[in-house]
Design an enzyme around this catalytic site. Structure first.
Site, PDB file in Angstrom:
ATOM      1  N   PRO A   1       0.837  -1.200   0.000  1.00  0.00           N
ATOM      2  CG  PRO A   1      -0.640  -1.527   1.743  1.00  0.00           C
ATOM      3  CD  PRO A   1       0.682  -1.990   1.230  1.00  0.00           C
ATOM      4  CB  CYS A  15       5.044   2.769 -17.671  1.00  0.00           C
ATOM      5  SG  CYS A  15       6.615   2.937 -18.554  1.00  0.00           S
TER       6      CYS A  15
END
Length: 465
Positions: A258, A266
């Site tokens: 997380p 990208c």
């Protein structure tokens, strides 16, 4: 082989330099004369560990050269790699103008048969468009050269690109042409010595594989960030949940850390482009839309936490910021979570003292000059200098020097001992025992056993991106 790499951005420069290191004669072409002049001196315009040394060695050995003339490179080239940018258009689709401009120039200047390799990330069907563009201009010249266009997507991680190129997980070659297949198999043979990494498929299959790979990794990140949000609401420690699910080999530990959102050139661009491709085919990309929405929401989390603690008016507060680049190992600030955070804090009057090990120069060019002129954003010379007199520290990028900080020095330097950890780098109990208010992503106050974490997590504290 005589190789020509067109475009000296991240992909093109790493590709050309690594092929030169393997003994090929490589010419890298770029329209930016200033960049080419810098590269001829062996200085990379991007930060990538080990790249400058490779550049200088191969320039000195005369295996690597740089030019602004594609026409000149066409005189001796055999294989041409297109590695120019495909920035997102306003609707999220990939902008192919640079790719097609290269195809036009190749059609105008090729002096013989050639293999043209799409290394840029391009939508399905682009290889066909490139082929048709080249053939159109060859026909206009009355040239009968045989040209085959191949898809060879890149899978390089910024910060580890040289290792990724030299020791690839897979090398995907998209072509239906047997001669091109044999030529590229020979080119990539040195990278297959330990085991077969080459995967051959159709050009459209290869183009899709690149997008699907990045979208899958982005999905894992967004899924875990959504779980973290739920954990926070339920009083659950997401770190324990991460270890519990990561120990399942079907899931694994990669990309389930997380944090405050993904960025870079990208993942955001490719997820949006894949959504656009889906809608063009009448398919609603429900999962991919959710991935994008979750990531945008996740970039807001640190600002939300700060505002929840201090209120909307932050004009009396100064924050220390560790990390500006979108990930460690690069100076890339494109779509970095730090940008979203800074926009929220500065809009509310806050002052920020920021430090990043390599992205300081890039930050001066990337962020609005007004932020610096009005002293809302100041760049510190050292990570601890960024903490002098601040009301809180915010960790955004998980650089190694930030992993084990001197808590005593931090307590002496900071006005108030408050930490907002956007990458879950620190142990909540250790921070609180040291006298810090600590807020992270999906962490609860429940205790956890460090011995269990070490036993389960193969790389504790690491966050591969």
């Amino acid at each position: 082989m005589n190789l020509t790499i067109i475009g000296t951005g991240y992909v093109g420069l790493v590709t050309g330099t690594c092929f030169a290191e393997m003994g090929h004669q490589v010419t890298c072409v770029d329209v930016d004369a200033r960049k080419v002049a810098q590269l001829r001196k062996g200085k990379s315009p991007i930060f990538e560990p080990g790249l400058d040394e490779l550049l200088q060695r191969n320039i000195a050995q005369k295996r690597l050269r740089f030019s602004t003339s594609l026409a000149e490179a066409c005189e001796a080239g055999e294989v041409f790699f297109i590695a120019v940018g495909t920035p997102p258009d306003q609707d999220g689709s990939a902008d192919l103008q640079h790719v097609l401009e290269v195809a036009r120039q190749l059609g105008e200047h090729l002096q013989g048969d050639a293999i043209v390799v799409d290394k840029s990330t391009v939508p399905v069907g682009t290889a066909r468009m490139v082929q048709e563009t080249i053939e159109h201009h060859l026909e206009h010249r009355g040239a009968a050269h045989r040209v085959v266009v191949v898809s060879n997507p890149e899978f390089l991680k910024e910060g580890a690109a040289i290792d990724d190129f030299m020791k690839p997980d897979r090398i995907i070659i998209g072509t239906e042409d047997e001669q091109a297949r044999e030529h590229l198999a020979e080119l990539y043979a040195p990278f297959n010595r330990n085991h077969q990494r080459l995967l051959f498929m159709g050009t459209r299959d290869a183009e899709m594989t690149k997008y699907a790979a990045n979208a899958m990794l982005a999905t894992k990140i967004s899924f875990m960030n959504e779980v973290a949000h739920l954990c926070e609401a339920l009083g659950v420690d997401v770190e324990n949940v991460r270890l519990g699910i990561g120990s399942d080999e079907r899931i694994g530990y990669h990309f389930i850390y997380p944090g405050c959102g993904y960025g870079g050139s990208c993942f955001p661009k490719d997820v949006r482009a894949l959504c656009h491709m889906a809608r063009d085919q009448g398919i609603e990309p429900g999962i991919l839309d959710a991935v994008e929405r979750r990531n945008q929401a996740q970039k807001e989390r640190l600002a939300q936490k700060i505002i929840a603690r201090y209120g909307e008016d932050l004009s009396a507060l100064t924050f220390g910021l560790w990390g500006l680049a979108f990930k460690p190992g690069t100076d890339d600030l494109r779509e970095a979570p730090s940008r979203t955070l800074l926009e929220h804090l500065i809009a509310r009057g806050a002052r920020i003292q920021a430090y990043d090990p390599v992205a300081m120069e890039a930050a001066r060019e990337h962020f609005p000059q007004e932020w610096f002129d009005r002293q809302h954003l100041m760049l510190a010379e050292h990570q601890y200098a960024a903490l002098e007199g601040v009301d809180a520290l915010i960790l955004v990028t998980e650089w190694k020097p930030f992993r084990h900080p001197d808590l005593g020095a931090m307590a002496r330097l900071m006005r108030h001992n408050v930490i907002f950890d956007g990458r879950n780098q620190y142990d909540p109990h250790q921070m609180r025992a040291a006298g810090f208010y600590y807020d992270a992503i999906g962490r609860s106050s429940e205790s956890r056993d460090p011995a269990t974490i070490i036993a389960l997590d193969p790389r504790p504290g690491s966050q591969p991106r």
